[in-house]
Each structure stands twice: as C-alpha cells, then as structure tokens.
Design an enzyme around this catalytic site. Structure first.
Site, mmCIF file in Angstrom:
data_model
loop_
_atom_site.group_PDB
_atom_site.id
_atom_site.type_symbol
_atom_site.label_atom_id
_atom_site.label_comp_id
_atom_site.label_asym_id
_atom_site.label_seq_id
_atom_site.Cartn_x
_atom_site.Cartn_y
_atom_site.Cartn_z
ATOM 1 N N ASN A 7 0.870 -1.179 0.000
ATOM 2 C CA ASN A 7 0.000 0.000 0.000
ATOM 3 C C ASN A 7 0.906 1.228 0.000
ATOM 4 O O ASN A 7 1.503 1.570 1.019
ATOM 5 C CB ASN A 7 -0.889 -0.030 1.253
ATOM 6 N N ARG A 88 -2.451 -1.976 -3.618
ATOM 7 C CA ARG A 88 -3.714 -1.283 -3.416
ATOM 8 C C ARG A 88 -3.747 -0.103 -4.392
ATOM 9 O O ARG A 88 -2.796 0.687 -4.438
ATOM 10 C CB ARG A 88 -3.796 -0.763 -1.991
ATOM 11 N N GLU A 379 -7.212 -6.237 4.651
ATOM 12 C CA GLU A 379 -7.087 -5.841 3.252
ATOM 13 C C GLU A 379 -5.795 -6.378 2.637
ATOM 14 O O GLU A 379 -5.759 -6.708 1.462
ATOM 15 C CB GLU A 379 -7.132 -4.308 3.152
#
Ligand code: ADP
Length: 393
Positions: A7, A88, A379
């Site tokens: 991310n 992401r 996530e």
C-alpha cells in the site's frame, strides 16, 4: 509462493509478505517520511520490531532497502523468490470491477483516473513503478478500492444531477474501502457456508458502510470521493453542497480550500474539539465531556441512519458486521449504534460486546432479529489472495 502486498502512499509504503496459499504472514512493515529529510522504517519479523532511521529520497530507495532487509534477515536468498506483488490502487473508476495483472494499459488508466483520486492514484502508481524497476520480471497486480462497488445499479450510483456530467466527467458514486467490504463478505460466507444479506460497517479513521447481497455490493456510503457518507475522524460526511459557496464567500477561501477543511478539520475532531482519534474522544466522553458526548451521539446516529436505509434496501438485513479500528475495538461506539436500532429488533449482549476486541465473534443476543458480528478486516490478505489467484497459472 512468496507474495508481497503493498500500500503506497505519497510519503509512505506499507508492506506485508505472505507465504501463499498458506496465507502465512512472514514479515510486515512500514516506510515513512519518504522524500523528507529523515525517513524511518519499521519491520515486524519473528515477534520482533526493528526500527531504523535512514535517508530515502524516493519510493524506489524504500523498495531497495526492503529487498536488502529481506536478504539480511534470511527471509529470501534472492530477489526472484518474490513471485508477485499486489498493490492497493484507490480509484479504478467504472473500468475495473476486479483485480488485474498490471500492464501498460492499467498504468495509463491509473493516470487517467487521477483527477478522481488526486492524492492516492499517483502515489499508488509510484509504488508500482518502483517495484517494477527493482523486481523487473515480477508480475504485479492492481487491487482497486472501488472494484467491489461496481455491482451497484444505476439507481444507487447515479446522483440526481444532469446525466451528461456522468457521461462526460464521470460524476457518480464510486465508493471506497471495497477490498475491506469484500473481505467481510467472503469471511462471513465462509463462516455461514452461504451468502447472506449483510450490512458491513467499516469504521476506522475513514468510515463507510456497504449493503451486501449474494456476495455483491448493492449500495455503499462513500461517493464520488471518500468525503461522502458517514461522519468520520476528520471528515464531515454528507452535507448540503450549498454550504461550499456560502463559506467561500464568508471565509474568502476557494472551493478546494473549503473541501480541504471538510476533509481534514471536520468530523469528530471538529465537534469534540478534542481529537480525531476515537480513543482520545472516548476517554474524555467517559470523563463526562459534553462535546465528546455530542460528537459520539452524532457519529453513532449517522451510522444508524445508513444501517436503517440499507435494512430496507436489502429487504431485511440478516447480519450487521463491525470492522476496522473503531468497529473492531470500540464497545462504546458499537453499543451506542445498536441501542438506537431497537426498532429493527437489534439486541446486543452487553458482556459479549465489552469483551470483543479485534477478534471474530458474535455480539448479539439470541433474541436479536439481525445478528451482530465483529470481524477483523484484512485488506493486505485480500490483496495477496487476488495476486496469488491471478499469477498462479
Ligand atoms: P484507517 O485505516 O482509516 O487509518 P483504522 O482502521 O486503523 O483507520 O482505525 C483507526 C481508528 O480506530 C482511530 O480512531 C482509533 O482511535 C480507533 N481505535 C483503534 N483502537 C481502538 C480502541 N482500542 N478503542 C477505540 N478506538 C480504537
């Protein structure tokens, strides 16, 4: 197979290395203050936390340091042991309803959708390019925050505005936190051994609700941007758009300056005058601070409003699931929300609620018409799963 889940933010890079398909976390960490004078990175490995300061001018420097650390810690013997990197990506607009292997076209699209996510998409792309330079032949996968919400119907995603604005400028509801809501949907399906009608409440600093049926998103509370929907740590959530020009005039600020204030100086922070961090607000609330009482009343009320709407939209929800920092760890917020849902027949077990911190479990009583669960989101794992699934062939 070793898969990195990434991310990338404008000055940060978070990573988790998984062994797949076992879903075992090998190592995780964060690089912060990239491009600023003194950068810091933290690596969690074997129950230990390694924290170091260094100079990282670019995200590529961070990726190089990460790979060196993986070699030093004997986690890998050579770079090609990393077989996939999943990223992401915040905004995939209406083109991406699933995760994809990243190629030239995907990179161009991430740039193309930048006006819809001006801070996040460029940072996500820098992450992708940095890994491409260091791990030249490794397949990379894009996992979009917006993808899960692509199943919404026009009646849900359109704003009642001139249709031409949707066609020409992409003005519609996209929704965010999709990877988390999908994780909740899949985890509940695995637990229940069937699809159910779920209201997924992702309540962290940012917060959004999704109505889910048959594993697909029916509606979600964030909109064209993550500013919409619920009251959040520093974001206002839904407000009357006419406030913008009115305040531009009163404060002699531009529209984007006002929106910046709605994003960064509003929400819990503005109402409580204490903090955007729920832990601080809760401790003052327990001390009897009136503004914190008001803040939490408003904060829980907005969640209740959306739950009530989604209950009708789903023609009767079967499960309400709390997740993310606040949802997983705050019996106070969960309690305030559920006590306002008596009309829907929601009843929580006070003891179960008080004891539930960051773990999976039910908190409703046997009589509750809608079952209430806490489910820790993941996530990073969702990104690793998608990456593994796409590259394993
Ligand atoms: P984001 O990913 O949007 O930055 P998180 O999901 O990490 O946010 O959630 C952060 C929020 O969770 C903060 O407001 C924090 O105060 C809250 N939080 C974390 N732990 C607790 C706790 N034990 N009790 C109450 N709130 C908590």
């Amino acid at each position: 197979m070793k898969i990195l889940s990434v991310n990338a933010g404008s000055s940060s890079l978070k990573f988790t290395l998984f062994e797949m398909p076992e879903e075992k976390v090998i190592v995780s960490g964060t690089f912060e203050k990239i491009g600023l004078n003194s950068s810091i990175y933290t690596i969690k490995y074997n129950g230990e936390k390694i924290k170091k300061e260094c100079v990282l001018n670019t995200h590529k420097d961070a990726v190089n340091v990460l790979m060196e650390e993986l070699l030093n810690l004997n986690i890998i013997k050579s770079y090609d042991e990393i077989e996939g990197v999943g990223h992401r990506v915040v905004q995939g607009a209406d083109k991406y309803s699933k995760s994809v292997i990243i190629d030239e076209e995907v990179c161009k699209d991430i740039v193309k959708f930048t006006p819809l996510a001006p801070i996040h998409n460029p940072a996500n792309l820098i992450g992708i390019e940095s890994f491409k330079e260091v791990l030249k032949n490794v397949k990379q996968v894009g996992v979009f925050d917006t993808a899960f919400h692509q199943t919404m119907k026009e009646s849900e995603y359109l704003y009642p505005l001139p249709l031409e604005w949707k066609e020409k400028y992409g003005v519609r509801k996209y929704g965010f936190h999709g990877t988390s809501h999908r994780f909740i949907s899949e985890t509940m399906k695995e637990y229940l051994k069937k699809d159910a009608k779920i209201i997924s409440c992702h309540i962290g600093n940012g917060a959004s609700l999704s109505a889910i049926k048959d594993g697909a998103c029916v509606d979600t509370s964030m909109g064209f941007t993550p500013l919409a929907g619920l009251m959040m740590g520093t974001r206002s959530g839904d407000i009357d758009a006419s406030i913008v020009p009115y305040l531009c005039d009163k404060l002699n600020l531009s529209a984007s300056e006002i929106i910046n204030k709605f994003n960064k100086e509003s929400g819990l922070l503005a109402i409580t005058g204490v903090s955007s961090d729920l832990r601080d607000v809760e401790s003052e609330y327990l001390n009897g601070n009136e503004r914190c009482k008001l803040g939490l009343e408003m904060y829980s009320r907005k969640i209740v409003n959306y739950i009530s709407m989604y209950n009708t939209l789903l023609d009767g929800a079967e499960y309400i699931v709390f997740t993310a920092g606040v949802g997983e760890n705050s019996p106070i917020v969960r309690g305030l929300v559920c006590e306002k849902l008596k009309a829907l027949g929601v009843e929580i077990d006070k003891n179960l609620n008080e004891e539930m911190f960051g773990k999976f479990g039910e908190i409703s009583s046997n009589n509750s018409k809608i079952k209430v669960f806490v489910v820790p989101t993941n996530e990073e794992l969702m990104i690793a799963r998608d990456t593994y699934d796409l590259i394993k062939e």
